[in-house]
Design an enzyme around this catalytic site. Structure first.
Site, PDB file in Angstrom:
ATOM      1  N   ASP A   1       0.709  -1.322   0.013  1.00  0.00           N
ATOM      2  CA  ASP A   1       0.018   0.153   0.084  1.00  0.00           C
ATOM      3  C   ASP A   1       0.951   1.261  -0.020  1.00  0.00           C
ATOM      4  OD1 ASP A   1       0.897  -0.338   2.622  1.00  0.00           O
ATOM      5  OD2 ASP A   1      -0.836   0.424   3.497  1.00  0.00           O
TER       6      ASP A   1
ATOM      7  N   HIS B   1       9.507  -0.199   9.717  1.00  0.00           N
ATOM      8  CA  HIS B   1       8.157  -1.158   9.740  1.00  0.00           C
ATOM      9  C   HIS B   1       8.693  -2.159   8.331  1.00  0.00           C
ATOM     10  CE1 HIS B   1       6.090   0.596  12.917  1.00  0.00           C
ATOM     11  NE2 HIS B   1       5.881   1.716  12.198  1.00  0.00           N
TER      12      HIS B   1
HETATM   13  O1  RIB Z   1       1.944  -0.333  10.894  1.00  0.00           O
HETATM   14  C1  RIB Z   1       2.873  -0.075   9.856  1.00  0.00           C
HETATM   15  C2  RIB Z   1       2.241  -0.583   8.448  1.00  0.00           C
HETATM   16  O2  RIB Z   1       1.237   0.489   8.427  1.00  0.00           O
HETATM   17  C3  RIB Z   1       3.604  -0.375   7.138  1.00  0.00           C
HETATM   18  O3  RIB Z   1       2.906  -1.284   6.514  1.00  0.00           O
HETATM   19  C4  RIB Z   1       2.988   1.107   6.977  1.00  0.00           C
HETATM   20  O4  RIB Z   1       3.477   1.090   5.496  1.00  0.00           O
HETATM   21  C5  RIB Z   1       1.432   1.178   7.096  1.00  0.00           C
HETATM   22  O5  RIB Z   1       0.761   0.469   5.970  1.00  0.00           O
HETATM   23 CA    CA Z   2       2.953  -0.563   4.181  1.00  0.00          CA
END
Ligand code: RIB
Ligand code: CA
Length: 310
Positions: free
Chosen positions: A10, A242
């Site tokens: 995303d 992340h």
């Molecule tokens: O919580 C972090 C995630 O949420 C990551 O994948 C960031 O890109 C959002 O999609």
């Molecule tokens: Ca993401």
């Protein structure tokens, strides 16, 4: 042989970093990108996925558009505060040249796995809607996907969407519950480890010295992400790792210590999106997930730097 992966994403600034780590690495073969709503609206994440695919100088990476909405709940809490309205730090990027495949994300995942049974790792960096849809139509995928590495969830650490939920799971908890109950071999790279590895501004400046289209794009979009973490987490130019942590797992799984347990996803109420780890087998039996609980952060940052600069 290169690891064959599909990246369901995303994008999203940290998605972009993770994808840039993979696209020009000879040890990874990116068979395609599939897009999903999440950090912004689905139409925008889809175009961002096209932009990222076009950074590859090794192969043409196909892009399949995925879901714009969660399975059952209304769309809510998009990540635009973090990633900008366009998902790329409001950086006004040019229109991508490429086109989407005529297949949907779910169809593309199924077709690619059917053509490469037992060989494809699926890396998910956004809500699990596309994978849930694919499993609903093609349940045999649960025996044919080699592994699903999920950036999402949290089991022993505060959430980032609610006190108990992580954003990717909270944005479509029903999809996540379908995935965790499917029998798929899953590795969960959640906030338990992603918030333990911090990218500093000085590391970034090292990365930014590299001359490549991928790094040029990252230079444009990352400042907005740093700004968010400075404002809301007082991180002064640093930020959590992340999606790049989940990508680092693909390169070097030994950087993570995991423990196996069944995972159940709450789908309603105040705890919606919570990933509940059943450590003592109190609930019904389901295929155990490998949950990452510890990480060699130095190692993850080395992977990040090496893949982006060589
Ligand atoms: O919580 C972090 C995630 O949420 C990551 O994948 C960031 O890109 C959002 O999609
Ligand atoms: Ca993401």
């Amino acid at each position: 042989m290169a690891t064959k992966i599909i990246i369901d994403t995303d994008p999203g600034i940290d998605d972009a970093i993770a994808i840039c780590m993979a696209i020009n690495s000879p040890s990874i073969s990116v068979l395609g990108l599939t897009s999903v709503f999440g950090n912004t609206y689905g139409e925008l994440t889809a175009y961002n996925a096209l932009r990222l695919a076009e950074l590859s100088d090794r192969t043409v990476i196909p892009v399949a558009r995925g879901s714009d909405v969660p399975l059952f709940i209304p769309i809510q809490n998009l990540g635009t505060l973090v990633h900008g309205d366009d998902g790329m730090g409001n950086s006004n990027l040019p229109t991508p040249k490429g086109e989407f495949l005529s297949l949907s994300a779910a169809e593309f995942i199924a077709k690619t796995v059917h053509e490469n049974p037992g060989e494809v790792t699926l890396l998910t960096l956004g809500p699990l809607t596309n994978l849930a849809l694919a499993l609903r139509i093609y349940p045999e995928l649960s025996n044919q996907i080699k592994k699903v590495v999920i950036m999402g969830g949290v089991v022993a650490h505060p959430g980032n969407m609610t006190p108990v939920s992580e954003a990717n799971i909270a944005r479509d908890p029903h999809a996540a519950e379908i995935v965790f109950s499917s029998g798929l071999p899953i590795v969960l790279v959640g906030l338990d480890v992603t918030e333990k590895t911090i990218i500093t501004n000085s590391l970034l400046q090292e990365v930014f010295k590299a001359k490549s289209p991928a790094v040029e794009l990252l230079k444009k979009i990352i400042p907005a992400y740093q700004h968010f973490f400075a404002q809301y987490y007082s991180m002064n130019g640093s930020f959590f790792t992340h999606d790049p942590s989940a990508m680092a797992y693909i390169f070097r799984p030994n950087l993570f210590k995991t423990r196996k347990t069944s995972i159940f996803v709450e789908t309603e109420g105040r705890c919606s999106g919570q990933t509940v780890a059943d450590w003592n087998n109190k609930l019904e039996k389901r295929t155990a997930v490998e949950v990452c609980l510890k990480v060699n952060s130095r190692g993850v940052l080395d992977v990040l730097k090496n893949t982006l600069t060589t």
